[in-house]
Structure formats: C-alpha cells, structure tokens
Write an enzyme that holds these catalytic residues in place. Sequence first.
Site, PDB file in Angstrom:
ATOM      1  N   ALA A  72      -8.287  34.598  12.336  1.00 39.74           N
ATOM      2  CA  ALA A  72      -7.480  34.141  11.206  1.00 39.74           C
ATOM      3  C   ALA A  72      -8.371  33.264  10.340  1.00 39.74           C
ATOM      4  O   ALA A  72      -9.395  32.754  10.804  1.00 39.74           O
ATOM      5  CB  ALA A  72      -6.294  33.349  11.740  1.00 39.74           C
ATOM      6  N   GLY A 117      -7.840  36.221  15.922  1.00 37.42           N
ATOM      7  CA  GLY A 117      -7.154  37.327  15.257  1.00 37.42           C
ATOM      8  C   GLY A 117      -8.011  38.581  15.144  1.00 37.42           C
ATOM      9  O   GLY A 117      -7.474  39.687  15.016  1.00 37.42           O
ATOM     10  N   GLU A 120      -7.547  40.305  18.365  1.00 42.23           N
ATOM     11  CA  GLU A 120      -6.171  40.818  18.373  1.00 42.23           C
ATOM     12  C   GLU A 120      -6.026  42.067  17.495  1.00 42.23           C
ATOM     13  O   GLU A 120      -5.298  42.998  17.841  1.00 42.23           O
ATOM     14  CB  GLU A 120      -5.219  39.702  17.912  1.00 42.23           C
ATOM     15  CG  GLU A 120      -5.204  38.550  18.906  1.00 42.23           C
ATOM     16  CD  GLU A 120      -4.487  37.320  18.387  1.00 42.23           C
ATOM     17  OE1 GLU A 120      -4.952  36.740  17.378  1.00 42.23           O
ATOM     18  OE2 GLU A 120      -3.466  36.943  18.963  1.00 42.23           O
TER      19      GLU A 120
HETATM   20  N1  CAA Z   1     -12.009  31.462   8.960  1.00 42.50           N
HETATM   21  C1  CAA Z   1     -12.570  31.111   7.782  1.00 42.50           C
HETATM   22  N2  CAA Z   1     -13.905  31.053   7.576  1.00 42.50           N
HETATM   23  C2  CAA Z   1     -14.684  31.390   8.607  1.00 42.50           C
HETATM   24  C3  CAA Z   1     -14.183  31.785   9.857  1.00 42.50           C
HETATM   25  C4  CAA Z   1     -12.773  31.813  10.004  1.00 42.50           C
HETATM   26  N3  CAA Z   1     -12.183  32.214  11.157  1.00 42.50           N
HETATM   27  N4  CAA Z   1     -15.217  32.039  10.697  1.00 42.50           N
HETATM   28  C5  CAA Z   1     -16.340  31.825   9.989  1.00 42.50           C
HETATM   29  N5  CAA Z   1     -16.034  31.435   8.730  1.00 42.50           N
HETATM   30  C6  CAA Z   1     -16.940  31.094   7.641  1.00 42.50           C
HETATM   31  C7  CAA Z   1     -17.633  29.771   7.901  1.00 42.50           C
HETATM   32  O1  CAA Z   1     -16.805  28.695   7.479  1.00 42.50           O
HETATM   33  C8  CAA Z   1     -18.873  29.915   7.057  1.00 42.50           C
HETATM   34  O2  CAA Z   1     -18.546  29.714   5.711  1.00 42.50           O
HETATM   35  P1  CAA Z   1     -19.518  28.818   4.750  1.00 42.50           P
HETATM   36  O3  CAA Z   1     -20.803  29.615   4.722  1.00 42.50           O
HETATM   37  O4  CAA Z   1     -18.796  28.814   3.461  1.00 42.50           O
HETATM   38  O5  CAA Z   1     -19.656  27.501   5.415  1.00 42.50           O
HETATM   39  C9  CAA Z   1     -19.213  31.397   7.206  1.00 42.50           C
HETATM   40  O6  CAA Z   1     -17.997  32.033   7.626  1.00 42.50           O
HETATM   41  C10 CAA Z   1     -20.264  31.664   8.252  1.00 42.50           C
HETATM   42  O7  CAA Z   1     -19.840  31.062   9.457  1.00 42.50           O
HETATM   43  P2  CAA Z   1     -20.775  30.054  10.307  1.00 42.50           P
HETATM   44  O8  CAA Z   1     -21.728  29.354   9.397  1.00 42.50           O
HETATM   45  O9  CAA Z   1     -19.884  29.228  11.158  1.00 42.50           O
HETATM   46  O10 CAA Z   1     -21.601  31.116  11.175  1.00 42.50           O
HETATM   47  P3  CAA Z   1     -22.224  30.873  12.615  1.00 42.50           P
HETATM   48  O11 CAA Z   1     -23.071  32.068  12.900  1.00 42.50           O
HETATM   49  O12 CAA Z   1     -22.856  29.526  12.698  1.00 42.50           O
HETATM   50  O13 CAA Z   1     -20.978  30.859  13.618  1.00 42.50           O
HETATM   51  C11 CAA Z   1     -18.902  31.679  14.543  1.00 42.50           C
HETATM   52  C12 CAA Z   1     -20.212  32.014  13.787  1.00 42.50           C
HETATM   53  C13 CAA Z   1     -19.206  31.249  15.972  1.00 42.50           C
HETATM   54  C14 CAA Z   1     -18.036  32.934  14.563  1.00 42.50           C
HETATM   55  C15 CAA Z   1     -18.172  30.527  13.803  1.00 42.50           C
HETATM   56  O14 CAA Z   1     -18.098  30.840  12.411  1.00 42.50           O
HETATM   57  C16 CAA Z   1     -16.784  30.288  14.307  1.00 42.50           C
HETATM   58  O15 CAA Z   1     -16.595  29.684  15.326  1.00 42.50           O
HETATM   59  N6  CAA Z   1     -15.771  30.776  13.547  1.00 42.50           N
HETATM   60  C17 CAA Z   1     -14.400  30.568  13.911  1.00 42.50           C
HETATM   61  C18 CAA Z   1     -13.971  31.527  15.015  1.00 42.50           C
HETATM   62  C19 CAA Z   1     -12.554  31.226  15.456  1.00 42.50           C
HETATM   63  O16 CAA Z   1     -12.250  30.153  15.934  1.00 42.50           O
HETATM   64  N7  CAA Z   1     -11.674  32.203  15.275  1.00 42.50           N
HETATM   65  C20 CAA Z   1     -10.289  32.075  15.664  1.00 42.50           C
HETATM   66  C21 CAA Z   1      -9.480  31.583  14.508  1.00 42.50           C
HETATM   67  S1  CAA Z   1      -7.840  31.123  14.996  1.00 42.50           S
HETATM   68  C22 CAA Z   1      -7.008  32.569  15.087  1.00 42.50           C
HETATM   69  O17 CAA Z   1      -7.536  33.641  14.906  1.00 42.50           O
HETATM   70  C23 CAA Z   1      -5.548  32.417  15.385  1.00 42.50           C
HETATM   71  C24 CAA Z   1      -4.847  33.680  15.729  1.00 42.50           C
HETATM   72  O18 CAA Z   1      -4.774  34.104  16.855  1.00 42.50           O
HETATM   73  C25 CAA Z   1      -4.206  34.418  14.711  1.00 42.50           C
END
Ligand code: CAA
Length: 267
Positions: A72, A117, A120
Amino acid sequence: MDWGTYKTLRVEQDGDVLLVTVDRPAALNALAGQVVDDLWDLTGVLAGLAEGWPVRGVVLTGAGEKSFVAGADIVEMSAMDPDAAEAYGRRMHQVTLRLEALPVPVIAAVNGFALGGGCELALACDFIYASANASFGQPEVALGLVPGFGGSVRLQRRVGIGMARELIYTGRRITAAEAHRIGLVNAVFADVPALLDGARATLAEIAGKAPTAVANAKRALNSIADLGLEDGLDEEVRSFREAFGTEDSMVGRQAFVAKQTPVFPGR
Ligand code: CAA
C-alpha cells in the site's frame, strides 16, 4: 481490442497473453489510490468480456527490476483515518475478487519486492512465479498495521496458518527461494526476462487446453476453497457435470477416441 488507458498501468497484448505492468517505479510501484482506481477500471474491462476472450491468460508484473509492488502507499496512508483505510481495503478486496473471477488464469510475475499489499495482490493471482531477486513479506506490523488487502485470508490458505502467523507477526522479508520452499511461489527464474518467458510458456501450455475447462476449473477451485468436504464434493460434481455439456468436452473426448489432436472451439 481496446484495453483502456491508465495512468499507472501498462497494458500490452502479446498474442494470447495480456501483460499488465504496475508502472510507478519511482515509488516501487506502491498501490496509491490511482493504481487501485486503474486496477479497478482494468478488471472492470476484463470482467465485461463475458465470452470470446481475445487472450488466454494474464501476466501481472511491476515496472523495473527492483520491485513488483512495495505495498500500500505509505505516504498516502500517513494521513488516513480509519474510515478512509476501510474504504481503501474494501476497494482492493473488490479488485482482488475481480481478478479471481476472471475466466482465464492470471500469473503474478514477481520481479522484486512483493511486500504488504504487493504480496496480497500476488496472492490474488492464480499462482506466483518469481525472479531470483524477488522478496516477499507482510511487514505491516512494523508500521503498527495489519494486512488489509486480503493477506489474512489468502496467505494462510497458500502456506498454512503456522507459516502465515510467523510471517505476519514478524513482518520478516523472505527470499524467492524461501517463498518457493514454503509453497508461496511455484517457480523461481534466474532473472526478469526468464521470469516473463516462463509465465508466457505456462500460459501457452494452458492455451493448448480447452478454454471452457480451464475457466470451469478456476471457478470450481476458487469456490471449493471456501467449502468443507461434502459441499466441496457437491461443487466438484456440479462443475464436472457442466464440463460434459460443453462443445469443448465433446471435441476433446472424440479426438482422444479418434487418436487426433483436438481443436477446441472454446464453447
Ligand atoms: N509506499 C509509498 N512509497 C514507497 C513505498 C510504499 N509502500 N515503498 C517504497 N516507496 C518509495 C520510497 O519512499 C522512496 O521514495 P523517495 O525516492 O521519494 O524517497 C522510493 O519508493 C524508493 O524506496 P527506498 O528508497 O525506500 O528503496 P530501498 O531500496 O532503500 O528500500 C524497501 C526498498 C525495503 C521496499 C523500502 O522502500 C520499504 O520498506 N518500503 C515499504 C514496504 C512496506 O512496508 N510495505 C507494506 C506497506 S503497508 C501495506 O501494504 C498494508 C496492506 O496490507 C494493505
């Protein structure tokens, strides 16, 4: 065929296969509201194709080599209240139910992160193929959240409740190899081109079989997943009987007896 135009999806027909790419690589293809709206619209177009499908399967993937879908959209969720979150979850539930109801197989080609998500969304596809660099997880607890796009139901069905509990409580990220070992992923490919080729090859194999039988099997497997033994067997006999009423099954049975290769009419 006009598949529609979308701000965050690329939709390309390649012969028998529809390749759908979630295309927001700057945010690792996270499921912003716009992506959800686009998925809703596309699945609406697909759901409207009641008969005469121009493709025999769908491959769903993410743009770039780093991420399938990183979940998400956490930036959008940062300002969300519970009512908005419920609407977001329900909308994605509808998208995933539409994907499951399509009469052709949908393969998730996971080319990188499939988190929250994203995992999922992949689970709502018929099965998952992954590139070796892919990783999977339900990291919601690290945000004080829980799975919201169907993972609480579909992950435990796919990998068993013990493994689902461990993945959801720890929020741990697992490799493609580990996801394969626990049955979350059907096959792992060396890189993204091999992954897409592998998905296309499997859909080509399926395309050689009777379209009505594949659609019937998909419908039956999905509805039987919700049933106990006796109701499940009832549902199976219903779909078995239905198969016997199709031209495809007549052609298939007669071709076997005549030692010929069947040419299925798809009816
Ligand atoms: N939502 C919005 N933006 C996201 C994102 C997300 N889920 N995941 C990554 N991004 C964005 C980052 O903010 C970043 O943007 P900027 O360049 O503008 O700062 C860009 O994508 C690149 O990401 P990173 O710099 O963080 O890349 P990385 O290689 O260092 O890390 C990662 C990659 C480990 C996937 C890390 O981005 C991360 O942890 N992302 C979140 C993953 C997460 O927690 N997902 C679950 C969300 S909750 C959910 O999904 C609820 C549900 O069940 C419905």
